[in-house]
Design an enzyme around this catalytic site. Structure first.
Site, PDB file in Angstrom:
ATOM      1  N   LYS A  84       0.844  -1.205   0.000  1.00 44.43           N
ATOM      2  CA  LYS A  84       0.000   0.000   0.000  1.00 44.43           C
ATOM      3  C   LYS A  84       0.877   1.251   0.000  1.00 44.43           C
ATOM      4  O   LYS A  84       1.875   1.320   0.723  1.00 44.43           O
ATOM      5  CB  LYS A  84      -0.902  -0.025   1.229  1.00 44.43           C
ATOM      6  CG  LYS A  84      -1.934   1.088   1.294  1.00 44.43           C
ATOM      7  CD  LYS A  84      -2.845   0.901   2.502  1.00 44.43           C
ATOM      8  CE  LYS A  84      -3.890   1.991   2.611  1.00 44.43           C
ATOM      9  NZ  LYS A  84      -4.786   1.790   3.761  1.00 44.43           N
ATOM     10  N   SER A 101      -9.374   2.156   2.358  1.00 46.73           N
ATOM     11  CA  SER A 101      -8.385   2.829   1.544  1.00 46.73           C
ATOM     12  C   SER A 101      -7.331   1.899   0.945  1.00 46.73           C
ATOM     13  O   SER A 101      -6.533   2.306   0.110  1.00 46.73           O
ATOM     14  CB  SER A 101      -7.684   3.910   2.372  1.00 46.73           C
ATOM     15  OG  SER A 101      -6.964   3.344   3.455  1.00 46.73           O
ATOM     16  N   SER A 152     -10.131   0.023   6.531  1.00 44.75           N
ATOM     17  CA  SER A 152      -9.444   0.119   5.246  1.00 44.75           C
ATOM     18  C   SER A 152      -8.842  -1.170   4.718  1.00 44.75           C
ATOM     19  O   SER A 152      -8.425  -1.223   3.562  1.00 44.75           O
ATOM     20  CB  SER A 152      -8.349   1.190   5.319  1.00 44.75           C
ATOM     21  OG  SER A 152      -8.923   2.464   5.423  1.00 44.75           O
TER      22      SER A 152
END
Length: 450
Positions: A78, A152, A176
């Site tokens: 990420k 996210s 997320s």
């Protein structure tokens, strides 16, 4: 020749350790798949093709190859975690494009275990929202590319669901990991506070954010979590009966839950009851103020992360989110609201070992430029579809998302398991039982979408 794209991390690592395939062959095949498919998915901000192949060769030459738990396994990271030699942009034009000099500790642990970082995945700006879009593109659900992958950790989830990598690293401050995993048919576990090193942004959103794995199987989640935590999470074959509470009501007052998600919970409850667990309906005593408490912490975390960045280079929704959050910084920093929530919910978890809920309230919003839309519209969309995740960031307790059932579109549905602190192994064991009794498809059938 065997195809390695679509295989699990455990399968790939075992084959590499046995020298049935080289790390370069595995990584090259995944890079080719990324090149072929990611234009439709938008999972990656940066693909490290040349660097990844060089790192794969380095793994192959390691003297300890036969002992590496993730030998030659491609992994996506990420884009809010440091990867040595790469910038981490956090989804924003306001962040510096400066290469990191060191790996984040979780990335370093993955590499030490033999994993190869093939790229950095897309996130919404400052990892704020439950959809993934911004200046670096839109991450789409590989099962239904008209829909957002979620956020996210949306790019990381999309990469795994599309078979671009077998596992990915993400993090979870208000859902997320679990939100995109639920959208994309993946397994994930947000560990309890302190199990995996955090170091996310400027203070981990007051200790609510945790790093964790995204994978297609419970075995891969267990394997990756063991590496990230530098601890062994043992699988227990015996099925000890657990007291499982089944809750269908949204933690946020006024938010309805769509039928596919309540059906998935009832189906999971039936499977687990037949397996010998004591399953009964029981709603946690969520306070009526929970939605407001969640909003205060959500916005305050963004206010901290946005400090020092040029506001003019932030999307309007991010600017407003941070401005709202600055009003709550003092009260949020005390931790009093989170402690009261833990005290309120702890008795429930003395009566029940695991809580089973829907993972989401409805399918994800359309894949669209949400970063160009108003703040209130984003807040409404996020709150309406993901009310089940924030309570467990506020408490700091472990929570999993596990695929089960399908939506009318054919995309996956999912349920959530929650446990008291220190019950990661219990949740993993329960998820493994559900997986074996109700198998799910591991990756999206992209060919059918062509």
């Amino acid at each position: 020749m065997s195809s390695w794209a679509g295989r699990t991390a455990a399968e790939i690592a075992a084959a590499v350790r046995a020298k049935e395939v080289t790390p370069r062959e595995v990584v090259a095949e995944h890079l080719a798949r990324i090149e072929r498919l990611d234009g439709r998915i938008g999972a990656f901000r940066k693909v490290r093709a040349e660097a990844a192949l060089a790192e794969a060769d380095a793994v192959a030459s390691r003297a300890d190859l036969a002992e590496l738990p993730l030998a030659g396994v491609p992994v996506a990271v990420k884009d809010n975690l440091a990867v040595r030699g790469e910038s981490h942009r956090d989804g924003s034009a306001a962040t510096p494009d400066t290469p990191a000099t060191e790996d984040h500790v979780t990335v370093a642990r993955l590499r030490a275990a033999g994993a190869v970082v093939v790229g950095l995945t897309n996130v919404p700006e400052l990892c704020v929202f439950g959809t993934t879009e911004g200046v670096f593109g839109i991450a789409r659900n590989p099962w239904d590319t008209s829909r957002s992958a979620g956020g996210s950790s949306g790019g990381s989830a999309a990469a795994v669901a599309a078979g671009l990598v077998p596992i990915a690293l993400g993090n979870d401050g208000m859902g997320s990991l679990r939100i995109p995993a639920a959208n994309c048919g993946l397994v994930t576990l947000k560990p309890g506070h302190g199990v995996v090193p955090a170091g996310i942004g400027n203070g981990d959103w007051f200790g609510m954010s945790e790093n964790g794995p995204l994978a297609t199987t419970v075995e891969d989640v267990r394997l990756m979590l063991s590496v990230l935590a530098d601890a062994e999470f043992v699988r227990h074959e015996e099925r000890t009966p657990l007291r499982i509470a089944v809750a269908l009501r949204s933690p946020f007052a006024g938010v309805s839950v769509s039928k596919p998600y309540t059906t998935a919970v009832r189906q999971a409850a039936g499977v687990l009851a037949k397996a010998g667990h004591r399953v009964r309906r029981a709603e946690p005593p969520y306070p009526l103020s929970l939605a407001i408490t969640s909003l205060q912490h959500w916005t305050a975390g963004t206010a901290v992360d946005a400090a020092g960045l040029d506001p003019a280079r932030l999307a309007r929704r991010t600017q407003v989110h941070a401005a709202v959050g600055r009003r709550f910084l003092a009260s949020v920093r005390t931790g009093d609201q989170r402690e009261r929530l833990r005290a309120r919910l702890t008795p429930f978890f003395t009566e029940h070992d695991v809580l089973l809920t829907p993972a989401l309230a409805r399918r994800s919003p359309k894949a669209a430029p949400w970063h160009k839309r108003g703040w209130l519209r984003n807040i409404a969309a996020n709150s309406a579809y993901s009310p089940f995740t924030p309570p467990w960031n506020l408490t700091g307790w472990p929570a999993m998302s596990i695929p089960l059932g399908t939506l009318p579109s054919g995309a996956p549905c999912a349920v959530q398991f929650v446990g008291r602190p220190g019950t990661e192994e219990t949740l993993l064991d329960l998820a493994a039982q559900l997986e074996s009794l109700h198998p799910w498809q591991r990756t999206a059938p992209l060919a059918a979408q062509a």
